[in-house]
Design an enzyme around this catalytic site. Sequence first.
Site, PDB file in Angstrom:
ATOM      1  CG  ASP A 464      -2.317  -1.176   1.159  1.00  0.00           C
ATOM      2  OD1 ASP A 464      -2.366  -0.667   0.290  1.00  0.00           O
ATOM      3  OD2 ASP A 464      -2.767  -2.258   1.656  1.00  0.00           O
ATOM      4  CB  CYS A 511       4.610  -7.319   6.823  1.00  0.00           C
ATOM      5  SG  CYS A 511       3.337  -6.146   7.250  1.00  0.00           S
TER       6      CYS A 511
HETATM    7  C1  PEP Z   1       0.644  -3.702   2.637  1.00  0.00           C
HETATM    8  O1  PEP Z   1       0.404  -3.185   2.717  1.00  0.00           O
HETATM    9  O2  PEP Z   1       1.852  -3.945   2.333  1.00  0.00           O
HETATM   10  C2  PEP Z   1       0.465  -4.888   3.121  1.00  0.00           C
HETATM   11  C3  PEP Z   1       1.372  -6.159   4.264  1.00  0.00           C
HETATM   12  O3  PEP Z   1      -0.321  -5.560   3.416  1.00  0.00           O
HETATM   13  P1  PEP Z   1      -2.010  -5.947   2.574  1.00  0.00           P
HETATM   14  O4  PEP Z   1      -1.160  -6.429   1.491  1.00  0.00           O
HETATM   15  O5  PEP Z   1      -2.850  -6.951   3.053  1.00  0.00           O
HETATM   16  O6  PEP Z   1      -2.906  -4.487   2.002  1.00  0.00           O
HETATM   17 MG    MG Z   2      -1.622  -2.952   3.134  1.00  0.00          MG
END
Ligand code: PEP
Ligand code: MG
Length: 591
Positions: A464, A511
């Site tokens: 994001d 992450c």
């Molecule tokens: C991200 O945005 O990098 C993330 C780990 O969350 P998601 O992919 O679940 O939005």
């Molecule tokens: Mg995210």
Amino acid sequence: MSDTNTNEMVLNGIGASPGICIGKAYLVDKEGVDVVEKYFIDKKNLKKEVKRFKSAVKSAKDEVQAIIKDTHEELHQHVYILETHRVLLKDKMLYGKTIETIEKEQINAEWALKKVVSNLKSMFQNITDPYLRERASDITHVSDRIMRNLVGANTVNISEIRKRVILVAHDLSPAETSQIQLEKIMGFVTNRGGKASHTGIIARTLELPAVLGLKHATGMIKNDDLIIVDGNTGTVIINPTEQTLVQSVERSIKYEEYRAAVVRGSHLSAETTDGFRLHVMGNIELPEEVVSVIDHGGDGIGLYRTEFQYLSRPDFPEEDELFDKYRDVVEVMAPKPVTIRTLDINGDKAIAPSLECVETNPALGLRAIRYCLQNPDVFKTQLRAILRAAAFGNVRLLIPMISSCDEIFETKRILNEAADSLDKEGIVFNRDIEVGIMIEVPSAVIMADRMAQNVDFFSIGTNDLIQYSLAIDRGNNEVAHLFNPLHPAIIRSIKHVADVASNKGIKVFMCGEMANDPINMPILLGIGIDELSMNPQSIPAVKSIIRSIKLEDARLFIKDVLKKSSSAEIVQMVQDTYGDILPAKLYYELH
Ligand code: PEP
Ligand code: MG
């Protein structure tokens, strides 16, 4: 080598599960079900038509039930998807609306079903989150099953496959994948789907190569065609020449050697040559994936996405249901940490009992913490379940999509309320857990110093962060080539967040997908990330490359990286400086 075969064709799709396989195609073709005629029904026959629809739903339900019963043990974890389908079969948006359409418009059941499903699907198509968008496929699978019962079409019986084959399908439903005799399948190819689709998840769980999202694979590949599926590059080669075949066999052997080498070392810690230990954790969506994290040498769970339990159902999960799932994960991993992220839903209707309002731009809408703060009951139920699970191991709480300090204060207030209520009720829980936030919105990067005073850790969500910083829709193929974690603006943002965290004495994790590509390791080490979390299959390769880097060099390296003005220059720098590190070198060759 002389070669007369000129039928070779290369298709490009999404490499959803790594590995290379070569074999005969087995087509799971569902053409025919889509050809639906519209006709009007006399008023006096409407009741009969509704009854016909109801009985098709009943047969569909019986089929799903039978599949659940016969599901292969290794895939038992996916039974919940089939349970979801069983619930969806009677969902009022699908079941109730179809009956209403038959009666109101006086049309045949097939046409009414088709109309209702197409409306539902277009609502889902507006969702940007790829994971949630994939859940629209549940509706397709369920309606296909009802439709087959209405029109009396034959279903393809995957359980009857006799030889080892590569499955080629428009889309594989969870029911179909559950019927597969695993020993007969070498890989998966589908027109639809992506990394977050059921087929993608299952292929990775089974460690079988998969190339998905090919759009027209079932039109191009015929039964018994010889095909090469390369899940590393996302390519499928139909009727390869002898030369291609030889090259692919070589690549496949190289890949297997590479996998064997990295997996052998997967339980060693990720320590740089000068002794810095980086924690390498796993991302999970389903509690069952914990096993995969452990098998691949994960140091804990760095991101437990909790959305799945809320999707494709007419109601919200109860506290006990959530608690049971969280406790399972926490107990299995203890004493290693489990980072449970609170609901990151897309302002989306899939979780709510009604599908009424559609946001025009859900990525910027009532998503994640915004949704939770507006629905404190839903939020508190989840927080209570997490606090209870925390009594059984090492839990960290992670809040997604934070864009202001106020959201942190409000979250903590509700968290305290949840803890107080448990206390009052005499229920066992643990209030003493670390609370962290996702750094994935540019305002959180800018406000990181203030936010750091109110939380125990940061976790950078690059998926994001890239989307919002570079204004690139993460689900839009047209701009996918611009979605680049090595964009200098992203590297600078991450560096800023890591520097703030270090000054304020809190830890900084990552992450997002950036964390799982070995090419990024010198940069992430140089920046000073404390912990990485990724899909479990990527853990061994990442650990392996970290073990061949010197932290001191990476710290000097990042200084030069920060002077660059384009990602191309940065990629070149990484390749020039670190390209010969093994087994990373092999990894590059294979991608
Ligand atoms: C991200 O945005 O990098 C993330 C780990 O969350 P998601 O992919 O679940 O939005
Ligand atoms: Mg995210």
